[in-house]
Design a protein around this motif. Structure first.
Motif, mmCIF file in Angstrom:
data_model
loop_
_atom_site.group_PDB
_atom_site.id
_atom_site.type_symbol
_atom_site.label_atom_id
_atom_site.label_comp_id
_atom_site.label_asym_id
_atom_site.label_seq_id
_atom_site.Cartn_x
_atom_site.Cartn_y
_atom_site.Cartn_z
ATOM 1 N N GLY A 148 24.144 30.272 39.808
ATOM 2 C CA GLY A 148 22.819 30.381 39.211
ATOM 3 C C GLY A 148 22.575 31.809 38.774
ATOM 4 O O GLY A 148 23.481 32.640 38.807
ATOM 5 N N PRO A 149 21.349 32.116 38.351
ATOM 6 C CA PRO A 149 21.055 33.495 37.940
ATOM 7 C C PRO A 149 21.303 34.441 39.104
ATOM 8 O O PRO A 149 20.982 34.131 40.250
ATOM 9 N N GLY A 150 21.894 35.602 38.818
ATOM 10 C CA GLY A 150 22.307 36.493 39.887
ATOM 11 C C GLY A 150 21.207 37.435 40.352
ATOM 12 O O GLY A 150 20.380 37.896 39.573
ATOM 13 N N ASP A 151 21.212 37.714 41.657
ATOM 14 C CA ASP A 151 20.341 38.735 42.236
ATOM 15 C C ASP A 151 20.785 40.102 41.712
ATOM 16 O O ASP A 151 21.958 40.459 41.834
ATOM 17 N N PRO A 152 19.853 40.875 41.140
ATOM 18 C CA PRO A 152 20.275 42.166 40.577
ATOM 19 C C PRO A 152 20.821 43.143 41.616
ATOM 20 O O PRO A 152 21.503 44.102 41.248
ATOM 21 N N GLN A 153 20.555 42.928 42.879
ATOM 22 C CA GLN A 153 21.158 43.826 43.874
ATOM 23 C C GLN A 153 22.648 43.550 44.035
ATOM 24 O O GLN A 153 23.402 44.435 44.438
ATOM 25 N N GLY A 154 23.082 42.349 43.679
ATOM 26 C CA GLY A 154 24.502 42.001 43.798
ATOM 27 C C GLY A 154 24.726 41.040 44.943
ATOM 28 O O GLY A 154 23.900 40.914 45.852
ATOM 29 N N ARG A 155 25.852 40.347 44.912
ATOM 30 C CA ARG A 155 26.163 39.353 45.929
ATOM 31 C C ARG A 155 26.238 39.997 47.314
ATOM 32 O O ARG A 155 26.899 41.011 47.503
ATOM 33 N N PRO A 156 25.582 39.375 48.311
ATOM 34 C CA PRO A 156 25.634 39.928 49.668
ATOM 35 C C PRO A 156 27.056 39.961 50.231
ATOM 36 O O PRO A 156 27.395 40.859 51.000
ATOM 37 N N GLU A 157 27.891 39.001 49.833
ATOM 38 C CA GLU A 157 29.269 38.988 50.354
ATOM 39 C C GLU A 157 29.980 40.294 50.000
ATOM 40 O O GLU A 157 30.687 40.876 50.826
ATOM 41 N N LEU A 158 29.805 40.742 48.747
ATOM 42 C CA LEU A 158 30.496 41.956 48.327
ATOM 43 C C LEU A 158 29.841 43.195 48.939
ATOM 44 O O LEU A 158 30.525 44.142 49.335
ATOM 45 N N ARG A 159 28.521 43.176 49.056
ATOM 46 C CA ARG A 159 27.864 44.343 49.648
ATOM 47 C C ARG A 159 28.272 44.504 51.112
ATOM 48 O O ARG A 159 28.484 45.622 51.576
ATOM 49 N N ARG A 160 28.425 43.374 51.808
ATOM 50 C CA ARG A 160 28.892 43.470 53.195
ATOM 51 C C ARG A 160 30.315 44.021 53.262
ATOM 52 O O ARG A 160 30.619 44.914 54.061
ATOM 53 N N PHE B 135 24.711 41.982 34.103
ATOM 54 C CA PHE B 135 26.002 42.516 33.690
ATOM 55 C C PHE B 135 27.178 42.062 34.541
ATOM 56 O O PHE B 135 28.157 41.569 34.005
ATOM 57 N N SER B 136 27.110 42.255 35.844
ATOM 58 C CA SER B 136 28.298 41.976 36.652
ATOM 59 C C SER B 136 28.393 40.500 37.003
ATOM 60 O O SER B 136 27.470 39.929 37.579
ATOM 61 N N SER B 137 29.520 39.910 36.685
ATOM 62 C CA SER B 137 29.745 38.508 36.966
ATOM 63 C C SER B 137 29.795 38.263 38.472
ATOM 64 O O SER B 137 30.469 38.971 39.216
ATOM 65 N N ALA B 138 29.090 37.223 38.923
ATOM 66 C CA ALA B 138 29.112 36.913 40.360
ATOM 67 C C ALA B 138 30.467 36.392 40.784
ATOM 68 O O ALA B 138 30.895 36.622 41.915
ATOM 69 N N THR B 139 31.173 35.685 39.909
ATOM 70 C CA THR B 139 32.482 35.184 40.335
ATOM 71 C C THR B 139 33.423 36.352 40.591
ATOM 72 O O THR B 139 34.211 36.324 41.533
ATOM 73 N N GLU B 140 33.321 37.406 39.788
ATOM 74 C CA GLU B 140 34.193 38.557 40.035
ATOM 75 C C GLU B 140 33.710 39.343 41.255
ATOM 76 O O GLU B 140 34.515 39.902 41.999
ATOM 77 N N GLN B 141 32.406 39.401 41.454
ATOM 78 C CA GLN B 141 31.906 40.056 42.668
ATOM 79 C C GLN B 141 32.457 39.355 43.909
ATOM 80 O O GLN B 141 32.890 39.995 44.866
ATOM 81 N N LEU B 142 32.444 38.018 43.880
ATOM 82 C CA LEU B 142 32.926 37.266 45.040
ATOM 83 C C LEU B 142 34.434 37.423 45.194
ATOM 84 O O LEU B 142 34.950 37.479 46.310
ATOM 85 N N THR B 143 35.133 37.488 44.074
ATOM 86 C CA THR B 143 36.580 37.693 44.145
ATOM 87 C C THR B 143 36.883 39.054 44.771
ATOM 88 O O THR B 143 37.744 39.173 45.648
ATOM 89 N N LEU B 144 36.144 40.068 44.362
ATOM 90 C CA LEU B 144 36.369 41.393 44.942
ATOM 91 C C LEU B 144 35.994 41.413 46.424
ATOM 92 O O LEU B 144 36.655 42.073 47.237
ATOM 93 N N ALA B 145 34.939 40.670 46.778
ATOM 94 C CA ALA B 145 34.568 40.606 48.197
ATOM 95 C C ALA B 145 35.731 40.063 49.020
ATOM 96 O O ALA B 145 36.066 40.599 50.083
ATOM 97 N N ASP B 146 36.372 39.016 48.529
ATOM 98 C CA ASP B 146 37.529 38.484 49.251
ATOM 99 C C ASP B 146 38.680 39.485 49.226
ATOM 100 O O ASP B 146 39.371 39.672 50.233
ATOM 101 N N PHE B 147 38.868 40.127 48.090
ATOM 102 C CA PHE B 147 39.978 41.075 47.933
ATOM 103 C C PHE B 147 39.828 42.225 48.932
ATOM 104 O O PHE B 147 40.797 42.647 49.563
ATOM 105 N N VAL B 148 38.612 42.717 49.089
ATOM 106 C CA VAL B 148 38.373 43.798 50.052
ATOM 107 C C VAL B 148 38.467 43.248 51.475
ATOM 108 O O VAL B 148 39.162 43.808 52.333
#
Lengths: 480, 480
Positions: free
Chosen positions: A151-163, A345-358
Motif C-alpha cells: 500500500g502507500p508507504g510511510d514516509p519514515q520508511g519501513r520499520p523492518e529496515l529501520r530496525r 521515492f524509495s520502493s518498499a520492496t527494496e527497503q524490505l529486501t535491504l532489511a533482510d540483506f542487513v
C-alpha cells in the motif's frame, strides 16, 4: 579465443581442475577457477559445466559448486545469463598490453568521449554487485512482507529496515539510535534536500567537498560558507553563531582524505551545543577503513546535535536509491513532514529486501568482501606509484574508495588532460574546491592555498582492467 | 476457531476437496479452495498441505497446485509466510455480522483513529500485489542485467523499461512514442514537480482534482487556476493565452468521473497549438474501463503538445515508485536535466524488474485480473445501493477505481462524519474542490455550484471485507 559456442563445445562438461590446498572446499574451488581464468586455460566466454556435473566430477556437494559459481559471478570472474548457464566473463581476460596511447591509436571523437579506463571517484565497480545474495533477500522479503507493504508507504520508511539499520549502525559505526529516530530516504542528496528545507541556511561546509551537494543546498536556498581543511580534517574553529549547520565528512574528509581529529570532533559538538547549530555527518564511506579500526561516527558523541547521513551507494550500489538519516529526536517529525504524506521515492520492496540483506548478515559479508578488494586495490596503487612514479606523494589512503595524489603546483590541469589523451578519466582536486575558498571573506577560516592533486577512485574499474588503468595513470603523471 | 497450530494439526496434509467442473484445472482448484474458505470449512489460519502432497492426493501437476496457491495468495484468500507454509488468510473469514455502530460498541479514540472499513479512493487493495510473478521478473531481470545497471543510473531511466513501456502504451493507450521520448520518474507527483520546474506557471487545473497535486505545483511556484468540470469533463473553453499548461484527467475526470468529450479533446489540442501551451494528461487509471473500449490517450492526438503521465501506482502498487512521462521532443532534454546528473530516485533493479514484468505479459495479466476484480466490486456497489439506498445516484462508474455518490445539498459533511462513527473511512467530494472554484475571478469558466457527494474508492478494502464495507456505507447515507 573461439566463439562462445566453440568454447562450449570444446569444454563440454569436462573441466580439469586441480583442487590443491586444504580448508574450505568452496574457497579452494574458487581459487582453482580464478587461476584457470587468469592463466587463460579458461578463455572469456567459455561455458562452464553445470554445477551438478562439476560437483559429481570433483566429488563436492552441489551447493559448494553452486556457491562458488555465484561468488565468482559476484566477483566478476564469471557471468551468469538466464538460459545460457555460467560462462567466463568477457572482462576476465588476462591483462595483455593494449596500446591506448594516441600515438598508436587515432583519438577519434568517439574514443575521446568514452575513455578506456575510469578512475573517477564515487562509483564502486558495478560488476561487484552481489546479485545472488540480493535476489535471495528479495525472495525472503517478498514472501514475508505484510500486505500493507504494497500500500502507500510511510514516509519514515519501513520499520523492518529501520530496525535492521539501527542494529547495524550501532555495531559498526558506534551510532546511538533506535529505529524511531531513523528516517529513510533515497540517498545522501535526498537527505540534504530535506534538511535544507527543515533547518534553513546558511551552512558551513568543508572547502573541499562535492559540488553537487553545495549546488543542491543552494537550489534550496541554503548558501554554504567554506571551512578550511587540513590533514586533520575540517578547521571547525572557523564555525560561528550564524551557521545553522555544518556539513562534514568526519570519517574520511572528502576528498582530501584526513579523518577529523579527536579534538575537533569534541569541538564541533561543543559548537553545536553552544549555538544550537546542527552537525550534518556525511558518513559516505565509514565502513571502509583499512589499517586500523574504523573511527566511530561523531553522532555517537551527541545524538541530539548530530544528523548522520548514510546510504548503500558506496557499499552496495548507487542504483538502489536507499539512504538513511539518523536524526535528533526533535527533527524526526519535521523531516518526515517535509517528505510528504506518503513515501514518494524509495520502493518498499527494496527497503524490505535491504532489511533482510542487513539482518541476514549478507551486508556484512559484502562490505567485508569489498573492503578486502578495495584494500588490495589501494595497495596496488601505492605499489605502482612506488615503482613508476616514486616522486608522487599519495594521501588519504587509510580509508575509503579513493586516494589523493599530490602534484607540483600548476600541473593539475595538464595532468588531467594528459590522462584524458591516454584514455583515462580522472579528476583533479580543483574540481572539488568551494568557489569561495581562500577568499578574504572567510571569517575565522584559515587561508589554504589551492592545492594541485588528482582524486583517484580506485574502486571504479572492473577487476581485470585495474592494473592497466594504474599503468596509464602513472604515464600521465608529471615527471619527477 | 482454533489456533494456527491446532488447525494445522487437525488438517494434517489431508484436504478433502471436490474438484467439480471441467476446464482449466488450476481455475477449478482455485474455485474449490475459495469455496472451502467462504463456507468456513477452511478456517482462517489453517495451514494448507504442501503443494506436493495436495498435487499427489488430487492427481494434479505440482505446478498447477503451486500456481493456484500463488494466485490465491495474490487474491488475498491465502497467505504465505517464509518457513511456515501457506495458510488461510486471517482476513478471509466468512463475512459475519459484526456490530460496528457506536450504539453497540463504545467509540473509543483508538477506534475512531483506525476505521474498520476503508473506502478512501486511491489505494488499490495491497493484498492483490502479484508477489510470485514480480519475484519471477526480479529473478530474470537480475540475471540478465548488464553490469552497468549497478552503476550510477541514467536520469532518463533504463532503456529496457522505456522500450517495454513504449510498446505497451502504444498498444493499450494509443500513445504515440518511442523509448527516446519517455523519461522515467518515481510517480505522477515527481513528474509534475519536474514539469513545474521546466515549464513554469501559471497552469489551469480542473476545479475538482487532487489537492496534493495543486499544493505540489504551488510549492514549486506554479499557481493553478480552476477550470469548470461537468459530465463531459473539463470545460476547456475556459483556457486562455496566459495558461502555460493545463492539468487534465481525460480518461476519467478525477474524481467526478466523466471522460473528456471528443469535442473538448480536439479543443484542448487546438488551444495548445495556438498558444504554445502544454496539455498535461494525468492518465492515472486509463487501463481500468469496464463497459466499453478504453478511450485512447489525448497524447495520441498531438505528441508534440501533450505530456502523458502514468505510473504503476493504481495498476500494481503505489509502493514501487515507478512512473513515466511521455514528452514532446523539445522537453526531453530539459526534463532530464531537471532530474540531475544521475538517477536519484528510481531504483534500476526495480526498473528492470518492471521491464520484464511488462515485456513478459505479466503486467497485462495483472491489469486484466484487477480490471475484473474492480468491475465486480463496482457492480456490487451499484447493486448494494439499488437495494439499500435506491434514492442515491452514483456516477463516474464507467471506469476507474472509485465512484461518486451524489448527496442532497448540505448533507456531505454529516454523511462523512456518520460513516466515521460507523467505522468507515470515506471522503466527501468537497475535499477535492479547488479553493478558487466558483469565484467570480474565474475568467471564461462556468459557475459550478459546489456539489455534495461521496468519493467511494471501491478498490481499497481487502476482498473479504468489501461486502460489509458496502453495507456500512449504505447505513451512513442520508435517508431517501
Amino acid at each position: 579465443m573461439g566463439s562462445w559456442v566453440d568454447s562450449a563445445e570444446v569444454l563440454g562438461s569436462d573441466l580439469p581442475l586441480e583442487l590443491s590446498g586444504t580448508g574450505n572446499r568452496r574457497a579452494v574451488l574458487m581459487a582453482a577457477l580464478r587461476d584457470a581464468v587468469r592463466s587463460g586455460r579458461l578463455a572469456p566466454g567459455t561455458r562452464l559445466p553445470p554445477y551438478r556435473s562439476l560437483a559429481a566430477d570433483l566429488g563436492l556437494a552441489r551447493n559448494t559448486v553452486a556457491d562458488a559459481y555465484a561468488e565468482l559471478v559476484a566477483e566478476g570472474w564469471l557471468a551468469a545469463r538466464q538460459g545460457s548457464g555460467t560462462r567466463v566473463a568477457e572482462r576476465a581476460a588476462p591483462v595483455t598490453p593494449v596500446a591506448v596511447a594516441p600515438a598508436h591509436r587515432p583519438c577519434t571523437p568517439e574514443r575521446a568521449a568514452r575513455p578506456v579506463h575510469d578512475l573517477v571517484q564515487g562509483r564502486p565497480d558495478p560488476s561487484a554487485f552481489p546479485r545472488t545474495a540480493w535476489l535471495g533477500s528479495a525472495r525472503r522479503a517478498l514472501a514475508a512482507a505484510p500486505d500493507d507493504a504494497f500500500g502507500p508507504g510511510d514516509p519514515q520508511g519501513r520499520p523492518e529496515l529501520r530496525r535492521a539499520l539501527a542494529g547495524y549502525l550501532a555495531r559498526v559505526r558506534g551510532v546511538r539510535t533506535g529505529p524511531e529516530r531513523i528516517v529513510l530516504c533515497s540517498g545522501a542528496a535526498h537527505g540534504l534536500r530535506l534538511l535544507a528545507q527543515v533547518v534553513g541556511g546558511p551552512w558551513a561546509a568543508e572547502e573541499y567537498g562535492l559540488p553537487f551537494h553545495r549546488d543542491l543546498l543552494a537550489s534550496h536556498g541554503v548558501g554554504t560558507r567554506p571551512l578550511g581543511v587540513d590533514a586533520d580534517g575540517a578547521r571547525v574553529d572557523g564555525l560561528n553563531r550564524r551557521d545553522r549547520a555544518v556539513l562534514l565528512t568526519p570519517a574520511h574528509q572528502f576528498p582530501t582524505g584526513g579523518p577529523l581529529h579527536a579534538a575537533r570532533r569534541s569541538a564541533v559538538v561543543d559548537w553545536a551545543r553552544a549555538t544550537g547549530g546542527l552537525v550534518v555527518e556525511d558518513d559516505y564511506d565509514g565502513e571502509f577503513r583499512y589499517d586500523r579500526q574504523p573511527v566511530g561516527a561523531v553522532q555517537g558523541l551527541d545524538p541530539e546535535h548530530v544528523v548522520l547521513l548514510g546510504s548503500v551507494s558506496k557499499s552496495l550500489s548507487p542504483t538502489l536509491r536507499i539512504g538513511w538519516m539518523v536524526l535528533p529526536r526533535r527533527l524526526v517529525g519535521p523531516v518526515v513532514a517535509a517528505k510528504g504524506d506518503r513515501e514518494q521515492f524509495s520502493s518498499a520492496t527494496e527497503q524490505l529486501t535491504l532489511a533482510d540483506f542487513v539482518g541476514s548478515g549478507a551486508y556484512d559479508r559484502q562490505v567485508r568482501r569489498m573492503r578486502q578488494r578495495h584494500r588490495r586495490r589501494r595497495d596496488l596503487l601505492v605499489a605502482a606509484l612506488g615503482r613508476l612514479a616514486p616522486h608522487v606523494r599519495v594521501t588519504g589512503i587509510a580509508a575509503g574508495l579513493h586516494a589523493v595524489l599530490e602534484l607540483p603546483a600548476g600541473t593539475e590541469r595538464a595532468t588531467v588532460l594528459a590522462a584524458g589523451r591516454l584514455g583515462l578519466a580522472v579528476e583533479g582536486l580543483g574540481a572539488y574546491l568551494h568557489p569561495g575558498a581562500g577568499s578574504a571573506a572567510r571569517p575565522g577560516g584559515v587561508e589554504t592555498p589551492a592545492r594541485d592533486g588528482l582524486v583517484v577512485g580506485y574502486a571504479t574499474p572492473p577487476e581485470a582492467g585495474y592494473p592497466e588503468a594504474l599503468e596509464v595513470l602513472c604515464r600521465a603523471l608529471p615527471p619527477g
